[in-house]
Design a protein around this motif. Structure first.
Motif, mmCIF file in Angstrom:
data_model
loop_
_atom_site.group_PDB
_atom_site.id
_atom_site.type_symbol
_atom_site.label_atom_id
_atom_site.label_comp_id
_atom_site.label_asym_id
_atom_site.label_seq_id
_atom_site.Cartn_x
_atom_site.Cartn_y
_atom_site.Cartn_z
ATOM 1 N N THR A 7 0.792 -1.150 -0.194
ATOM 2 C CA THR A 7 0.117 0.032 -0.261
ATOM 3 C C THR A 7 0.676 1.348 -0.116
ATOM 4 O O THR A 7 0.248 2.341 -0.167
ATOM 5 N N ALA A 29 -7.165 -2.024 -3.198
ATOM 6 C CA ALA A 29 -7.729 -3.131 -2.073
ATOM 7 C C ALA A 29 -6.833 -4.086 -1.732
ATOM 8 O O ALA A 29 -5.891 -4.674 -2.755
ATOM 9 N N GLY A 34 -7.730 -0.566 2.434
ATOM 10 C CA GLY A 34 -7.766 -0.005 1.092
ATOM 11 C C GLY A 34 -7.529 1.507 1.217
ATOM 12 O O GLY A 34 -7.818 2.086 2.122
#
Length: 426
Positions: free
Chosen positions: A46, A299, A290
């Motif tokens: 992420t 996600a 997310g």
């Protein structure tokens, strides 16, 4: 140390960081990489950062130092300091906050009026009466609370890595293409690196060798020091376009802090004979998360990662990886069900980890240093870790938090890995 090149193996974000801080100290530095720089796992997460590490103050200090060092790279890294928003039962979120006093003061809000939206640090526990008022897109979460933690957010791993590469070149460091094959000793100590470039092999002398091989760490340790416990897990992220505007653009990183079932009973009945889906049927652990990204959203949900030996730079995503990640977000944003059937862009990397999910940062032999096993937090920790490694090579004093990351901890018969960091690795 004698006048000779410092050889850094691996041009991921950790290797480049170490090379940069070594070059800053005047060492002649070569970075050896068999792939393109930053091409393996540095941007497969992420790309987030946080100083919120329940039960693990050393990691909080490491990331905090990395953020302090971000200044010259901030424009390239483009940080988005929106925080992390954990969602679930108030009692469990309160316990999570209590385990992280290093993250700053805890503020509890029964009503939205007391919530400091512009806070740059600390933790805000939004009780059920306040959560939907502060974040209207979560108003459906009746009876649930939210823990908004800061300093936290996300940044561009590729931008930060390319800025490090450019800064390394300006400091006199060089990037060379080639593969590290192993070590050769002279006089009882490691003295040469066996390197292959094209069809040729050669022995390169070094005064210091920094091994930052990313997913190649398990194979390397099998030859160098098989007593160091590491394992590799494939993890995947999915990017979905969001033409309907269903994922709020200004939201923090959203994390579902409760277990869930991602398939209905009817879907489970249909999938029960599919062996690949067996681990995904029934209750799954917390951790789906997310955030917005470009014109869509990322996600991530890897509920049952399986240990495997990396055979390439990155694993091949299973065909259902994107749908599992999407379904993991439904408790937080149920409108995303509209994207079932959409084919996202999925990629993945290997998270190499120790049993307690603390990194291996420090010497493993005379003149040989490890910089690896930063499972899920390599981007956010890169600058602090690279600086600490350079301080070790230069013989400088170390910050107190760095001592707990030394590979030699496993030689201590009294060392007992507790796994605190493993419980919060987003």
């Amino acid at each position: 140390m004698p006048e000779a090149d410092v050889l850094v193996v691996g041009a991921g974000i950790l290797g480049l960081s170490a090379a940069y801080f070594l070059a800053q100290r005047g060492f002649p530095v070569l970075v050896l990489e068999r792939e393109a720089p930053l091409a393996c796992t540095s941007d497969k997460s992420t790309e987030c950062y946080r100083v919120f590490w329940p039960g693990e103050e050393a990691l909080a200090s490491l990331v905090g130092r990395s953020l302090e060092l971000l200044g010259p790279f901030g424009e390239a890294a483009r940080p988005r300091p929106r925080g992390y928003l954990y969602l679930g039962e108030a009692e469990s979120l309160f316990a999570l906050a209590q385990a992280a006093p290093h993250a700053g003061p805890l503020r509890v809000h029964p009503k939205a009026a007391t919530y400091p939206s512009g806070a740059e640090e600390g933790m805000d526990l939004l009780l059920p009466g306040a959560l939907g008022e502060v974040f209207p897109y979560l108003v459906h979460l009746k009876g649930k609370a939210g823990l908004h933690v800061r300093k936290a957010g996300w940044l561009s791993a590729h931008g930060l890595g390319m800025a490090l590469l450019e800064a390394l070149r300006k400091a006199g460091g060089r990037l060379v293409a080639g593969a590290f094959l192993g070590l050769e000793r002279e006089g009882g100590r490691p003295r040469y690196a066996r390197v292959r470039r094209g069809e040729e092999e050669a022995l390169w002398p070094f005064a210091a060798l920094v091994l930052a091989p990313g997913p190649g760490l398990p194979a390397l340790l099998a030859a160098l020091d098989p007593t160091l416990p590491v394992a590799a897990e494939p993890h995947f992220k999915a990017w979905f376009p969001d033409p309907l505007g269903l994922f709020p653009r200004e939201t923090p990183l959203l994390i579902w802090n409760e277990g869930q079932e991602i398939f209905t009973p009817e879907e489970q009945a249909l999938l029960r004979d599919e062996a690949a889906f067996a681990p995904l049927l029934g209750p799954l652990p917390p951790g789906a998360h997310g955030r917005p990204e470009g014109e869509g959203f990322l996600a991530l949900y890897n509920p049952w990662p399986q240990t495997e030996v990396p055979w390439a730079c990155g694993p091949t995503p299973p065909p259902w990886a994107g749908e599992v990640a999407l379904r993991g977000l439904f408790p937080m944003l149920p409108g995303l069900r509209a994207y079932l059937g959409v084919r996202p862009r999925v990629d993945g990397g290997y998270y190499v980890r120790t049993p307690e999910n603390l990194p291996l940062l420090g010497p493993v032999a005379e003149g040989v240093y490890l910089l690896g096993a930063f499972s899920g937090y390599g981007v956010m920790a890169a600058l602090g870790a690279g600086e600490a490694l350079a301080r070790m090579v230069a013989g400088e004093d170390l910050p107190s938090w760095a001592w707990g990351f030394l590979p030699s901890r496993y030689k201590d018969p009294g060392y007992r890995p507790q796994g605190a960091a493993a419980r919060a690795q987003l």
